[in-house]
Design a protein around this motif. Structure first.
Motif, short mmCIF file in Angstrom:
data_model
loop_
_atom_site.label_atom_id
_atom_site.label_comp_id
_atom_site.label_asym_id
_atom_site.label_seq_id
_atom_site.Cartn_x
_atom_site.Cartn_y
_atom_site.Cartn_z
N UNK A 83 0.83 -1.21 0.00
CA UNK A 83 0.00 0.00 0.00
C UNK A 83 0.86 1.25 0.00
N UNK A 84 2.01 1.18 0.71
CA UNK A 84 2.90 2.33 0.78
C UNK A 84 3.78 2.44 -0.45
N UNK A 85 4.00 1.33 -1.11
CA UNK A 85 4.94 1.28 -2.21
C UNK A 85 4.33 1.72 -3.53
N UNK A 86 4.88 1.18 -4.60
CA UNK A 86 4.49 1.61 -5.92
C UNK A 86 3.13 1.03 -6.32
N UNK A 87 2.47 1.72 -7.23
CA UNK A 87 1.20 1.23 -7.74
C UNK A 87 1.45 0.13 -8.77
N UNK A 88 0.38 -0.55 -9.12
CA UNK A 88 0.47 -1.60 -10.14
C UNK A 88 1.02 -1.01 -11.44
N UNK A 89 0.50 0.15 -11.83
CA UNK A 89 0.96 0.78 -13.06
C UNK A 89 2.42 1.17 -13.02
N UNK A 90 2.88 1.67 -11.87
CA UNK A 90 4.28 2.05 -11.74
C UNK A 90 5.19 0.84 -11.84
N UNK A 91 4.76 -0.27 -11.25
CA UNK A 91 5.57 -1.50 -11.33
C UNK A 91 5.70 -1.97 -12.77
N UNK A 92 4.61 -1.91 -13.52
CA UNK A 92 4.64 -2.35 -14.91
C UNK A 92 5.43 -1.37 -15.78
N UNK A 93 5.34 -0.08 -15.44
CA UNK A 93 6.08 0.92 -16.21
C UNK A 93 7.59 0.67 -16.13
N UNK A 94 8.04 0.17 -14.98
CA UNK A 94 9.47 -0.10 -14.80
C UNK A 94 9.89 -1.45 -15.37
N UNK A 95 8.97 -2.40 -15.40
CA UNK A 95 9.30 -3.74 -15.90
C UNK A 95 8.03 -4.35 -16.47
N UNK A 96 7.91 -4.29 -17.81
CA UNK A 96 6.66 -4.72 -18.43
C UNK A 96 6.40 -6.21 -18.26
N UNK A 97 7.42 -6.98 -17.92
CA UNK A 97 7.21 -8.41 -17.68
C UNK A 97 6.18 -8.63 -16.57
N UNK A 98 6.10 -7.68 -15.65
CA UNK A 98 5.18 -7.84 -14.52
C UNK A 98 3.72 -7.76 -14.96
N UNK A 99 3.49 -7.23 -16.16
CA UNK A 99 2.12 -7.20 -16.69
C UNK A 99 1.56 -8.61 -16.80
#
Length: 320
Positions: A83-99
């Motif tokens: 909750x404190x960390x990055x959003x789902x979109x931010x995580x994918x923006x940095x590494x699209x594999x996470x999509x």
């Protein structure tokens, strides 16, 4: 790493061999769950570690000095909760594999990309631990060469979206409309859900055909103006539509509508599962629908999670 050390949550770096210091700290950090922390004890400022941790793990930790020398340096390193960390979109923006991980769990990373991992897990009844483990497993593997869209200039990214994704949508819609209407006509009596598929695909097609020109004629040209002003160091007058947040809100709402229509199609087709009596056209239609969904979700992700946030930051910088 000894269990007693983790229980005590204090790591004396001074007793470690130099080559083992950072690997050991990373090992301790990776073992933390969200909200947990440990303290490193050192004889000099470990600030270089901060930058290495940020570069390799991202903005998922808190760095808190407890003692700042000159002889003893202690820092508490805490792993942020989802909750404190990055959003789902931010995580994918940095590494699209996470999509692909999010997609596996049925998590919307494009239209719903502003939600935290904790929030989406709670909404969908997903185990946070299981999701976190799969995301961490990706972090542990070597990252294949993936286009780093978040490092592109906003103007260039806008042109890319038009020339690649808008072009694809315009080319794909007529063929998909033909395929979906044909299988609904031929197989609709045995599979009435196909009639609903046609309805939802028509909705998403109509939405996108009115949506894309707005971006191409109004929003994207303005983003490119902001980009040029930023590069030139000049200030701009506010746009006639006010803050760029206004058209962005509209575009994101339309993205959400399109995303929901595709979710309905996926639900109606049971994740594009072919029935036993599926003909060749049926097979092609489902394959093309999946391709369309994949492309649109990447397309929306590039806008919602990368281009639009960049545009908002540029507006703060260059608009009077």
């Amino acid at each position: 790493m000894e269990t007693t050390q983790l229980t005590e949550k204090k790591l004396d770096v001074t007793v470690l061999e130099p080559r083992m210091k950072h690997p050991t700290i990373f090992e301790w950090f990776d073992a933390l769950k969200g909200g947990e922390s440990f303290v490193i004890h050192n004889d000099h400022d470990p600030k270089p570690l901060y930058y290495q941790l940020l570069g390799e793990r991202g903005n998922i930790f808190k760095w808190e000095y407890l003692d700042q020398g000159p002889e003893i340096w202690e820092v508490r390193i805490s792993k942020l909760t989802p909750e404190e960390g990055e959003t789902v979109g931010e995580l994918v923006a940095k590494d699209y594999r996470k999509a692909q991980v999010f997609k596996k769990f049925g998590i919307d990373f494009c239209c719903g990309g502003k939600k935290s991992v904790k929030q989406v897990c709670k909404e969908k009844g997903i185990s946070e631990d299981q999701l976190e483990q799969e995301l961490l497993a990706l972090d542990a593997t070597e990252k294949a060469r993936e286009t780093e869209y978040d490092k592109w200039e906003p103007g260039f990214l806008a042109d890319y979206i038009v020339n690649m994704h808008h072009k694809y949508v315009r080319e794909a819609i007529p063929a998909l409309y033909e395929y979906t209407t044909k299988i609904a006509r031929v197989h609709g009596q045995r599979h009435p859900e196909l009639l609903e598929v046609v309805k939802h695909f028509t909705n998403v097609a109509n939405e996108l055909e009115s949506h894309m020109p707005k971006e191409e004629r109004v929003l994207f040209p303005y983003i490119k103006q902001l980009d040029e002003a930023r590069k030139s160091g000049v200030k701009m007058e506010p746009a006639a539509f006010g803050s760029i947040q206004n058209p962005i809100n509209m575009m994101e709402m339309e993205h959400d509508h399109a995303g929901r229509e595709l979710e309905m199609i996926r639900e109606l087709t049971n994740d594009y599962t072919l029935p036993a009596d599926a003909c060749a056209t049926y097979t092609v239609a489902f394959k093309k629908l999946q391709e369309f969904e994949d492309d649109l979700f990447r397309h929306i992700h590039l806008e919602n999670n990368i281009l639009f946030p960049k545009a908002l930051e540029m507006e703060k910088e260059v608009v009077k």
